[in-house]
Motif scaffolding. Structure first.
Motif, PDB file in Angstrom:
ATOM      1  N   LEU A  88       0.876  -1.143  -0.041  1.00 49.52           N
ATOM      2  CA  LEU A  88      -0.025   0.014   0.096  1.00 49.52           C
ATOM      3  C   LEU A  88       0.880   1.129   0.068  1.00 49.52           C
ATOM      4  CD1 LEU A  88      -2.749  -1.146   2.588  1.00 49.52           C
ATOM      5  CD2 LEU A  88      -2.946  -0.796   0.003  1.00 49.52           C
ATOM      6  N   LEU A  89       1.908   1.138   0.815  1.00 46.63           N
ATOM      7  CA  LEU A  89       2.798   2.325   0.863  1.00 46.63           C
ATOM      8  C   LEU A  89       3.508   2.609  -0.506  1.00 46.63           C
ATOM      9  CD1 LEU A  89       4.379   1.931   4.406  1.00 46.63           C
ATOM     10  CD2 LEU A  89       2.795   3.564   3.752  1.00 46.63           C
ATOM     11  N   ALA A  90       3.965   1.339  -1.037  1.00 45.60           N
ATOM     12  CA  ALA A  90       4.602   1.541  -2.524  1.00 45.60           C
ATOM     13  C   ALA A  90       3.534   2.080  -3.527  1.00 45.60           C
ATOM     14  CB  ALA A  90       4.891   0.297  -2.835  1.00 45.60           C
ATOM     15  N   LEU A  91       2.514   1.650  -3.446  1.00 44.40           N
ATOM     16  CA  LEU A  91       1.485   2.044  -4.347  1.00 44.40           C
ATOM     17  C   LEU A  91       1.180   3.838  -4.136  1.00 44.40           C
ATOM     18  CD1 LEU A  91      -1.321  -0.430  -4.380  1.00 44.40           C
ATOM     19  CD2 LEU A  91       0.348   0.157  -6.218  1.00 44.40           C
ATOM     20  N   ALA A  92       1.304   4.099  -2.846  1.00 49.52           N
ATOM     21  CA  ALA A  92       0.914   5.752  -2.433  1.00 49.52           C
ATOM     22  C   ALA A  92       2.153   6.445  -2.807  1.00 49.52           C
ATOM     23  CB  ALA A  92       0.620   5.510  -0.991  1.00 49.52           C
ATOM     24  N   SER A  93       3.248   5.974  -2.915  1.00 46.98           N
ATOM     25  CA  SER A  93       4.526   6.481  -3.190  1.00 46.98           C
ATOM     26  C   SER A  93       4.802   6.747  -4.612  1.00 46.98           C
ATOM     27  CB  SER A  93       5.708   6.037  -2.469  1.00 46.98           C
ATOM     28  OG  SER A  93       6.012   4.691  -2.886  1.00 46.98           O
ATOM     29  N   ASN A  94       4.057   6.040  -5.595  1.00 42.64           N
ATOM     30  CA  ASN A  94       4.153   5.766  -6.985  1.00 42.64           C
ATOM     31  C   ASN A  94       3.436   7.197  -7.651  1.00 42.64           C
ATOM     32  OD1 ASN A  94       4.023   5.244  -9.620  1.00 42.64           O
ATOM     33  ND2 ASN A  94       3.825   3.161  -9.480  1.00 42.64           N
ATOM     34  N   LYS A  95       4.100   8.066  -8.241  1.00 40.37           N
ATOM     35  CA  LYS A  95       3.995   9.350  -8.650  1.00 40.37           C
ATOM     36  C   LYS A  95       2.795   9.007  -9.884  1.00 40.37           C
ATOM     37  CE  LYS A  95       7.707  11.980  -6.975  1.00 40.37           C
ATOM     38  NZ  LYS A  95       8.901  12.877  -7.374  1.00 40.37           N
ATOM     39  N   ASP A  96       3.041   7.922 -10.431  1.00 34.11           N
ATOM     40  CA  ASP A  96       2.061   7.607 -11.765  1.00 34.11           C
ATOM     41  C   ASP A  96       0.672   7.311 -11.305  1.00 34.11           C
ATOM     42  OD1 ASP A  96       4.164   8.096 -13.266  1.00 34.11           O
ATOM     43  OD2 ASP A  96       5.159   6.081 -13.374  1.00 34.11           O
ATOM     44  N   LEU A  97       0.552   7.020 -10.125  1.00 37.63           N
ATOM     45  CA  LEU A  97      -0.812   6.526  -9.607  1.00 37.63           C
ATOM     46  C   LEU A  97      -1.454   7.465  -8.872  1.00 37.63           C
ATOM     47  CD1 LEU A  97       0.219   2.958  -8.313  1.00 37.63           C
ATOM     48  CD2 LEU A  97      -0.601   3.487 -10.885  1.00 37.63           C
ATOM     49  N   SER A  98      -2.806   7.701  -8.785  1.00 33.73           N
ATOM     50  CA  SER A  98      -3.635   8.565  -8.083  1.00 33.73           C
ATOM     51  C   SER A  98      -4.151   7.854  -6.759  1.00 33.73           C
ATOM     52  CB  SER A  98      -4.711   8.994  -8.844  1.00 33.73           C
ATOM     53  OG  SER A  98      -5.584   8.192  -9.321  1.00 33.73           O
ATOM     54  N   PHE A  99      -3.317   7.322  -5.686  1.00 35.05           N
ATOM     55  CA  PHE A  99      -3.687   6.601  -4.709  1.00 35.05           C
ATOM     56  C   PHE A  99      -3.160   6.949  -3.433  1.00 35.05           C
ATOM     57  CE2 PHE A  99      -2.819   3.171  -1.917  1.00 35.05           C
ATOM     58  CZ  PHE A  99      -4.236   2.429  -1.519  1.00 35.05           C
ATOM     59  N   ASN A 100      -4.005   7.512  -2.416  1.00 34.73           N
ATOM     60  CA  ASN A 100      -3.330   7.886  -1.078  1.00 34.73           C
ATOM     61  C   ASN A 100      -3.484   6.838  -0.270  1.00 34.73           C
ATOM     62  OD1 ASN A 100      -2.710  10.311  -2.432  1.00 34.73           O
ATOM     63  ND2 ASN A 100      -4.795  11.179  -2.348  1.00 34.73           N
ATOM     64  N   TYR A 101      -2.661   6.878   0.609  1.00 37.56           N
ATOM     65  CA  TYR A 101      -2.774   5.865   1.736  1.00 37.56           C
ATOM     66  C   TYR A 101      -2.003   6.311   2.870  1.00 37.56           C
ATOM     67  CZ  TYR A 101      -1.936   1.795   4.737  1.00 37.56           C
ATOM     68  OH  TYR A 101      -2.097   0.681   5.761  1.00 37.56           O
ATOM     69  N   PRO A 102      -2.611   7.019   3.884  1.00 39.38           N
ATOM     70  CA  PRO A 102      -2.136   7.365   5.070  1.00 39.38           C
ATOM     71  C   PRO A 102      -1.575   6.093   5.908  1.00 39.38           C
ATOM     72  CG  PRO A 102      -4.486   7.439   5.662  1.00 39.38           C
ATOM     73  CD  PRO A 102      -4.164   6.895   3.877  1.00 39.38           C
ATOM     74  N   LYS A 103      -0.315   6.261   6.412  1.00 37.92           N
ATOM     75  CA  LYS A 103       0.330   5.331   7.156  1.00 37.92           C
ATOM     76  C   LYS A 103      -0.297   5.341   8.635  1.00 37.92           C
ATOM     77  CE  LYS A 103       4.923   3.501   8.922  1.00 37.92           C
ATOM     78  NZ  LYS A 103       6.111   3.807   8.957  1.00 37.92           N
ATOM     79  N   LYS A 104      -0.733   4.055   9.063  1.00 39.44           N
ATOM     80  CA  LYS A 104      -1.288   3.796  10.091  1.00 39.44           C
ATOM     81  C   LYS A 104      -0.528   4.037  11.466  1.00 39.44           C
ATOM     82  CE  LYS A 104      -4.716   0.443   8.113  1.00 39.44           C
ATOM     83  NZ  LYS A 104      -5.145  -0.895   8.424  1.00 39.44           N
TER      84      LYS A 104
END
Length: 251
Positions: A216-232
């Motif tokens: 999830l963190l890898a997806l959130a840090s990917n600038k090509d994706l519009s995905f936000n995941y706040p670290k728990k």
């Protein structure tokens, strides 16, 4: 070469490709003497992708010793051909549209077994295996199959460490990921064994886990994706806080 008869400027986008014809210089189709055709040449680019064109029917009607031509229009719709990964799909098969869609689909799966199928349109092994995957989906309606097109979601697959195709990942409930592997028609037994093992009845407490937090963190840090995941944030239990306070006071 296509043989059609159509009236000029009656429809788009094919009106510029068609010509009208009179009954005297047209030819009829065997078995359909009233249907007249004239040859029309098309460019090398195909326009028939769900498009619509009109055939014009001519009928000879006697009138005062002469033949009068009347015509009727018939419309034909040519449907778009299904691509190989769109054939044989079952109700429990879904194509993933984005990283957000994948995460939500896994988190909303409850205690149901979910199989994520990573494929590519240009992968011969994926194409050969697809009919069997559809067969497994039909035989196991309680299992959710999620299809991820590698060509459309390369960046997401890279963040999920998927580099071999065809590739499968099994998820279930609070257990999260159960297994992941690559297989082809030659090694389909690997898929069958995993399906038989993980479709057995079991109880998992808690919400569906889905992807690992690192993914999830890898997806959130990917600038090509519009995905936000706040670290728990890790919340400590009251017992741990009390022990820490006692240790501090003792010191």
């Amino acid at each position: 070469m296509a043989e059609i008869l159509c009236k000029n400027n009656l429809f788009s986008p094919y009106s510029h490709l068609c010509t009208s014809v009179s009954p005297k210089n047209s030819s009829s189709v065997v078995g359909f003497p009233s249907l007249q055709f004239r040859s029309v040449k098309f460019s090398s680019q195909s326009f028939f992708h769900g498009g619509k064109f009109i055939l014009q029917e001519w009928k000879m009607i006697p009138k005062r010793g002469n033949l009068q031509a009347s015509h009727a229009q018939m419309s034909l719709c040519i449907g778009k051909a299904l691509r190989w990964w769109e054939k044989g799909l079952q109700p429990n098969m879904k194509e993933i549209q984005s990283a957000q869609d994948l995460v939500i689909s896994l988190s909303n799966s409850g205690n149901k077994l979910v199989i994520v199928d990573f494929f590519s349109p240009g992968c011969g092994g994926c194409k050969a295996l697809h009919p069997k995957i559809c067969q497994f989906a039909e035989q196991n309606p309680d299992v959710q199959f999620l299809q991820v097109n590698y060509e459309d979601h390369k960046s997401m697959c890279y963040s999920l460490n998927v580099h071999v195709l065809p590739f499968f990942r099994f998820y279930r409930g609070a257990h999260g990921r159960l297994c992941s592997f690559s297989c082809t028609n030659a090694t389909i037994k690997k898929f069958k064994d995993a399906l038989a093992k993980h479709t057995t009845d079991r109880c998992s407490l808690g919400h569906a886990k889905g992807l690992e937090e690192s993914e999830l963190l890898a997806l959130a840090s990917n600038k090509d994706l519009s995905f936000n995941y706040p670290k728990k944030s890790v919340q400590k239990s009251p017992l741990e806080s009390e022990e820490k306070t006692l240790v501090t006071a003792w010191r």
